[in-house]
Design a protein around this motif. Structure first.
Motif: not given
Length: 366
Positions: A105, A110-111, A113-119
């Protein structure tokens, strides 16, 4: 048309506090300000054609480079460059690039919204706790599939920064001994047989120096005294009496008995192997010719330069500041991009795009 191409030198794009790290937030400020003020990060092919042949480039052309091949260049720098219409070049240590695997990732996911920053991958925390209790440096690097993805996009090029970015021992002078402990540097590897208990001989970059090679007699004596399993060696050095025994052992060797220097044939072979391995790996993995080499630590010898040219490299990037007029391919200057505001960056771009001013500024080393 431009008369001098500023070449920016980044390393980490990371929130980790380090003299060679720029946070992703500040890197985005740099990229946004460059775009807003008409500066354009160009591709390496265009830069090479200017450096080698003098092929004209538009005013406000810049080359944005990243040394070593850290994963954060893919996770953070790649999507930010793309967002602002810039191109970049990663000078990767080919032996550190990870085997091909699924691309990880990035900030773009993240921008979107396909994953969170934690991912996102672990790129802001280079230290990992060793099972023996000390911190161990484990910087994550790109993998080859990520390199191919970036090249296919046209945003980021991956080029040579040697095969291993190693140093060599250069003299029998030493300070301390190799033991299991916290590693504070990423590129601290020595092109030599390293065992626990070996003296830490003075070391400098491989591509600029003749190697001092520890003697087999010294290595055998140390192996007899110091356990070579990591956990046993850790316990050995925990006892002050053991360290004193090791000091006494090594002090019993004269300087001549500690080791000897490699001969010219061995030196030439080592330089050629380091550079040819990097070039062959890049060309094999990415399916294209490679013309550029960035010297590790900016250090090289006349022999290394001659061998690099013989292998087919045409552009050689240093860590020295200065102008880059057309035809400067054998010695391309770069300036260190710092974790400072975009206004600082804009001023440096103005300086390094003017040959006379770049030469003056670099000479007074402000």
């Amino acid at each position: 048309m431009t008369s001098s191409v500023p070449v920016l030198m980044y390393h980490y794009i990371s929130r980790w506090k380090n003299p060679i790290a720029v946070s992703p937030e500040l890197f985005e400020e740099h990229c946004a300000a460059m775009a807003r003020n008409g500066w354009r990060g160009i591709g390496l092919d265009d830069a090479e054609n200017f450096f080698i042949q003098g092929k004209p480039l538009p005013d406000k052309s810049i080359l944005i480079t990243f040394d070593d091949g850290f994963l954060d260049n893919y996770v953070y720098a790649y999507p930010i460059l793309e967002k602002y219409g810039h191109k970049g070049t990663i000078f990767a240590v080919t032996g550190k690039i990870e085997p091909a695997a699924a691309p990880r990732n990035t900030l773009k996911q993240v921008w979107n919204n396909e994953c969170s920053a934690d991912a996102l991958p672990r790129v802001d925390q280079p230290y990992v706790k060793h099972e023996l209790g000390f911190d161990e440096r484990q910087d994550p690097f790109l993998n080859w599939e990520e390199a191919r993805l970036m090249e296919k996009s046209g945003v980021m090029r991956v080029s040579c920064h040697s095969a291993w970015h190693k140093s060599v021992f250069i003299s029998p002078e030493y300070d301390g001994f190799y033991q299991p402990e916290k590693r504070t540097r990423t590129f601290d590897r020595i092109d030599s047989d390293i065992i626990w208990g070996l003296p830490r001989f003075k070391a400098l970059p491989r591509l600029a120096n003749r190697a001092f090679i520890p003697s087999q007699r010294l290595l055998a004596a140390i192996r007899e005294l110091v356990p070579q399993e990591t956990d046993a060696a850790y316990a050995f050095f925990a006892e002050e009496a053991n360290l004193e025994r090791l000091k006494t052992l090594v002090q019993g060797f004269s300087k001549d008995e500690l080791g000897s220097y490699e001969d010219s044939m061995s030196l030439q072979g080592a330089l050629r192997q380091e550079l040819s391995q990097a070039k062959t790996t890049i060309e094999g993995e990415l399916g294209r010719p490679e013309r550029s080499l960035c010297w590790p630590w900016g250090a090289f010898s006349p022999d290394a330069l001659s061998i690099g040219k013989d292998l087919g490299f045409r552009c050689f990037f240093t860590t020295e500041m200065g102008p880059n007029p057309a035809g400067c391919a054998s010695h391309i200057h770069r300036f260190k991009a710092k974790d400072k505001p975009a206004s600082w960056m804009m001023m440096r771009l103005q300086i390094y795009s003017r040959p006379w001013l770049a030469k003056l500024y670099s000479s007074i080393r402000l």
